[in-house]
Design a protein around this motif. Structure first.
Motif, PDB file in Angstrom:
ATOM      1  N   ALA A  20       3.265  -2.543   4.394  1.00  0.00           N
ATOM      2  CA  ALA A  20       2.792  -3.903   4.098  1.00  0.00           C
ATOM      3  C   ALA A  20       1.269  -3.934   4.175  1.00  0.00           C
ATOM      4  CB  ALA A  20       3.401  -4.879   5.104  1.00  0.00           C
ATOM      5  N   PRO A  21       0.636  -4.765   3.362  1.00  0.00           N
ATOM      6  CA  PRO A  21      -0.833  -4.803   3.359  1.00  0.00           C
ATOM      7  C   PRO A  21      -1.377  -5.656   4.505  1.00  0.00           C
ATOM      8  CG  PRO A  21       0.011  -6.283   1.709  1.00  0.00           C
ATOM      9  CD  PRO A  21       1.219  -5.670   2.360  1.00  0.00           C
ATOM     10  N   SER A  22      -1.056  -5.252   5.712  1.00  0.00           N
ATOM     11  CA  SER A  22      -1.538  -6.028   6.854  1.00  0.00           C
ATOM     12  C   SER A  22      -1.969  -5.093   7.976  1.00  0.00           C
ATOM     13  CB  SER A  22      -0.445  -6.988   7.327  1.00  0.00           C
ATOM     14  OG  SER A  22       0.760  -6.280   7.494  1.00  0.00           O
ATOM     15  N   GLY A  23      -2.833  -5.624   8.834  1.00  0.00           N
ATOM     16  CA  GLY A  23      -3.331  -4.777   9.909  1.00  0.00           C
ATOM     17  C   GLY A  23      -4.100  -5.586  10.932  1.00  0.00           C
ATOM     18  N   ARG A  24      -5.012  -4.920  11.607  1.00  0.00           N
ATOM     19  CA  ARG A  24      -5.797  -5.580  12.653  1.00  0.00           C
ATOM     20  C   ARG A  24      -7.284  -5.321  12.440  1.00  0.00           C
ATOM     21  NH1 ARG A  24      -2.407  -7.014  16.948  1.00  0.00           N
ATOM     22  NH2 ARG A  24      -0.290  -6.471  16.336  1.00  0.00           N
ATOM     23  N   PHE A  27       0.834  -1.202   0.000  1.00  0.00           N
ATOM     24  CA  PHE A  27       0.000   0.000   0.000  1.00  0.00           C
ATOM     25  C   PHE A  27       0.872   1.257   0.000  1.00  0.00           C
ATOM     26  CE2 PHE A  27      -3.447  -2.494   2.513  1.00  0.00           C
ATOM     27  CZ  PHE A  27      -3.923  -3.054   1.326  1.00  0.00           C
ATOM     28  N   ALA A  28       0.628   2.154  -0.960  1.00  0.00           N
ATOM     29  CA  ALA A  28       1.299   3.458  -0.976  1.00  0.00           C
ATOM     30  C   ALA A  28       0.499   4.400  -0.086  1.00  0.00           C
ATOM     31  CB  ALA A  28       1.371   3.990  -2.397  1.00  0.00           C
ATOM     32  N   VAL A  34      -5.280 -10.561   1.311  1.00  0.00           N
ATOM     33  CA  VAL A  34      -5.120 -11.614   0.311  1.00  0.00           C
ATOM     34  C   VAL A  34      -5.294 -10.926  -1.045  1.00  0.00           C
ATOM     35  CG1 VAL A  34      -6.048 -13.774  -0.597  1.00  0.00           C
ATOM     36  CG2 VAL A  34      -6.066 -13.330   1.881  1.00  0.00           C
ATOM     37  N   LEU A  35      -4.202 -10.899  -1.802  1.00  0.00           N
ATOM     38  CA  LEU A  35      -4.237 -10.176  -3.073  1.00  0.00           C
ATOM     39  C   LEU A  35      -4.402 -11.130  -4.242  1.00  0.00           C
ATOM     40  CD1 LEU A  35      -1.327  -7.625  -2.480  1.00  0.00           C
ATOM     41  CD2 LEU A  35      -3.764  -7.357  -1.976  1.00  0.00           C
ATOM     42  N   ALA A  36      -4.954 -10.636  -5.304  1.00  0.00           N
ATOM     43  CA  ALA A  36      -5.016 -11.422  -6.535  1.00  0.00           C
ATOM     44  C   ALA A  36      -3.582 -11.684  -6.993  1.00  0.00           C
ATOM     45  CB  ALA A  36      -5.785 -10.642  -7.604  1.00  0.00           C
ATOM     46  N   PRO A  37      -3.338 -12.792  -7.707  1.00  0.00           N
ATOM     47  CA  PRO A  37      -1.979 -13.055  -8.194  1.00  0.00           C
ATOM     48  C   PRO A  37      -1.505 -11.879  -9.055  1.00  0.00           C
ATOM     49  CG  PRO A  37      -3.464 -14.883  -8.697  1.00  0.00           C
ATOM     50  CD  PRO A  37      -4.303 -13.795  -8.146  1.00  0.00           C
ATOM     51  N   PRO A  38      -0.207 -11.554  -9.008  1.00  0.00           N
ATOM     52  CA  PRO A  38       0.307 -10.362  -9.698  1.00  0.00           C
ATOM     53  C   PRO A  38      -0.192 -10.203 -11.135  1.00  0.00           C
ATOM     54  CG  PRO A  38       2.049 -11.375  -8.437  1.00  0.00           C
ATOM     55  CD  PRO A  38       0.841 -12.264  -8.282  1.00  0.00           C
ATOM     56  N   ARG A  39      -0.255 -11.275 -11.899  1.00  0.00           N
ATOM     57  CA  ARG A  39      -0.623 -11.139 -13.315  1.00  0.00           C
ATOM     58  C   ARG A  39      -2.105 -10.843 -13.514  1.00  0.00           C
ATOM     59  NH1 ARG A  39       2.643 -15.402 -16.915  1.00  0.00           N
ATOM     60  NH2 ARG A  39       1.828 -13.966 -18.474  1.00  0.00           N
ATOM     61  N   ARG A  40      -2.884 -11.097 -12.466  1.00  0.00           N
ATOM     62  CA  ARG A  40      -4.330 -10.854 -12.582  1.00  0.00           C
ATOM     63  C   ARG A  40      -4.752  -9.490 -12.024  1.00  0.00           C
ATOM     64  NH1 ARG A  40      -6.644 -16.069 -11.444  1.00  0.00           N
ATOM     65  NH2 ARG A  40      -8.516 -15.040 -10.645  1.00  0.00           N
ATOM     66  N   ARG A  41      -3.802  -8.795 -11.406  1.00  0.00           N
ATOM     67  CA  ARG A  41      -4.158  -7.499 -10.811  1.00  0.00           C
ATOM     68  C   ARG A  41      -4.335  -6.452 -11.901  1.00  0.00           C
ATOM     69  NH1 ARG A  41       0.714  -7.547  -6.706  1.00  0.00           N
ATOM     70  NH2 ARG A  41       0.210  -9.495  -5.647  1.00  0.00           N
ATOM     71  N   ARG A  42      -5.363  -5.626 -11.706  1.00  0.00           N
ATOM     72  CA  ARG A  42      -5.658  -4.611 -12.721  1.00  0.00           C
ATOM     73  C   ARG A  42      -5.519  -3.180 -12.196  1.00  0.00           C
ATOM     74  NH1 ARG A  42     -11.474  -6.350 -14.481  1.00  0.00           N
ATOM     75  NH2 ARG A  42     -11.596  -6.309 -12.214  1.00  0.00           N
TER      76      ARG A  42
END
Lengths: 394, 166
Positions: B78-82, B44-45, B137-145
């Motif tokens: 990082a894309p994590s939290g609580r 995350f930016a 949980v992110l989409a696989p890199p090649r599927r991200r739009r």
């Protein structure tokens, strides 16, 4: 008969102004556009957001940006977080109404420093923002007939022409003047050097209105900082005073209005003039920014503002009276026809232009002489409101 | 003439209408960078106002508190939290039962002053706890739009072995 009960006690000044670029499709969100204009206005006023006590945001129908309750959504871009905040909304008239709303907050004694912001992001609305206007007509009586805004304006322009024997060439000259004036405006979207022939060679949208007689779809924002007299004198060596404000609505049945003459603009203008002590507008107003979303509208509004005789504005225009170097410069900014028309922001852009003209900071757009007083006007709601502000150097 | 009121509302004739517009939205200058960073790097930016000590997620170009220009104040987290709070949704928008019910949480993202709403994945409603650590949980890199769909949801953080989010 007097249009105001008494002259307000507290004087209010504009001490800073800011403008984003006006453009066809911005990557920037409406919030970001609002921030550019608002932060620039604060910077030129020499103050910070924490100094601002209340914020006014003007933005036209939610259907343009496509965010329902967008006034609230735009809050952070306008600098309104944690402050008293008001959305000023009278359709196309909102830009000038925003400064009237801010003026009320300061003139009433409630606040000393108010930030006024106006924003519109029309490019979101597809296939065309006109679609959002299809539903401004009465659902049972008018909508079954399929009217759109262009029809309505074409009908109004035609009535104006028929009433006074005006030719379309005379009206096309407004587009020529304003698009040319806008060449000197760094934020302009549709500045161009064109001739009357170019205008009349453009597509007929709904006769007599040609494409180049209509302002474009625009994204943009504008902002000003208002201050009470005491604070303005402390913060600014050249405050520009809001000398008078006025607004007035005609009937919401457009078929019951005088199509050749905007009476509601006249009434709004006299209210503002009375407050400003203006009794002879043609002598006492030195620069004008009437609302020009369609070419004929500038002429219509100049007449309503008492700056030309009824039906005579086209002749005055033809002899150069309204040129930037003319006797009464009209839309020296380039107006909506040249700078662009992000609805609410376009109205406040006119206030910004008066601020810069009266401070003699308008650069290549500067009108000659020493303009001491100007009038800005916008028009909107259901084609029925006139909003007017008179600004001056003292 | 007396005014007659309609007592049976089904007698009222109606005219149907729509507001026939659609929209093309832009993410904005800050939003575009957020999504491109998510798509390319899976993180995350964010932007930070040092003076107000606020880290904006979603990122803003300006501090909404002091109006500082944050266009040069970017960082990545990082894309994590609580799990800050959550709900268990039993019916969809039209009132149809959801089986199984969906767990939706508001997740505060670590190192920021903000967070995101997302579905909680890989756990039963009775096992959700406020403040439990979760990873996106992110989409696989090649599927991200480059949009919110790139974030499938959030799942409980695994203690061992630590599996890095792609």
């Amino acid at each position: 008969m007097s249009l105001i009960k008494r002259k307000p006690q507290r004087r209010v000044a504009v001490i800073g102004a800011g403008l984003s670029l006006f453009m066809r499709r911005a990557l920037d969100t409406g919030k970001e556009l609002a921030y550019y204009a608002a932060s620039q206005a604060l910077q030129t006023a020499g103050i910070r957001l924490k100094d601002i006590q209340a914020v006014v945001m003007a933005t036209a129908p939610d259907a343009f940006d496509g965010v329902h309750m967008k006034g609230e959504w735009l809050l952070d871009g306008a600098g309104g977080v944690g402050k008293p905040y008001l959305r000023a909304y009278v359709g196309g008239g909102s830009g000038v109404f925003s400064i009237i709303s801010g003026w009320m907050m300061v003139a009433s004694g409630l606040f000393d420093l108010v930030l006024v912001v106006a924003e519109e992001k029309m490019s979101s609305c597809q296939p065309h923002p006109q679609g959002a206007f299809l539903t401004i007509f009465d659902h049972t009586i008018e909508r079954p007939l399929g009217p759109n805004l262009l029809w309505i304006f074409s009908l109004e322009q035609q009535r104006y022409m028929a009433a006074y024997g005006i030719r379309n060439e005379d009206i096309a000259l407004v587009s020529v003047k304003n698009k040319h004036n806008a060449l000197a405006h760094p934020a302009a979207q549709v500045a161009a050097h064109l001739t009357v022939k170019d205008i009349l060679d453009s597509d007929v949208v709904a006769w007599p209105v040609h494409r180049l007689m209509v302002s474009p779809i625009s994204d943009g924002a504008a902002a000003v900082v208002l201050a009470s007299e005491q604070v303005a004198r402390r913060l600014s060596d050249r405050p520009i005073w809001i000398q008078g404000v006025g607004w007035c609505l005609d009937t919401s049945y457009w078929g019951n209005r005088d199509l050749a003459y905007p009476r509601y603009v006249e009434k709004a203008a006299w209210m503002a003039y009375e407050m400003a002590g203006v009794t002879e507008p043609r002598k006492q107003i030195h620069v004008a920014e009437p609302y020009d979303p369609f070419a004929y509208k500038e002429l219509h509004h100049l007449e309503g503002l008492q700056l030309a005789d009824r039906g005579q504005a086209p002749e005055d225009l033809a002899r150069g009276r309204f040129d930037r170097t003319g006797e009464l410069p009209s839309c020296p900014s380039g107006g909506l026809m040249g700078v662009g028309n992000p609805i609410a922001a376009a109205g406040l852009m006119k206030i910004c232009e008066l601020f810069w003209q009266l401070r003699r900071e308008a650069g290549a757009r500067q009108v000659p002489g020493n303009p001491e007083r100007g009038v800005a006007q916008a028009w909107g709601d259901l084609m029925q409101i006139g909003t007017v502000a008179v600004l001056g150097v003292r | 003439m007396t005014r007659k009121s309609i007592t049976n509302v089904s007698q009222a004739r109606v005219w149907r209408g729509t507001m026939p517009v659609q929209y093309l939205y832009t993410a904005g200058v800050a939003g575009e960078r957020f999504f491109q960073t998510l798509r390319r790097k899976g993180v995350f930016a964010v932007t930070t106002c040092a003076e107000c000590q606020v880290t904006y997620l979603p990122p803003r170009l300006y501090c909404e508190r002091c109006f500082a220009d944050l266009s040069g104040a970017w960082a990545e987290v990082a894309p994590s939290g609580r799990v800050h709070t959550y709900t268990v949704v039993h019916e969809d928008q039209d009132g149809r039962p959801l089986d199984p019910p969906q767990v939706v949480a508001f997740v505060r993202i670590d190192g920021t002053s903000g967070g995101l709403i997302g579905r909680l994945l890989h756990l039963r409603p009775q096992d959700v706890q406020v403040e439990m650590p979760v990873d996106a949980v992110l989409a696989p890199p090649r599927r991200r739009r480059g949009g919110m769909d790139d974030i499938t949801g959030f799942a409980p953080r695994r203690v061992l072995p630590r599996r890095r989010t792609p």
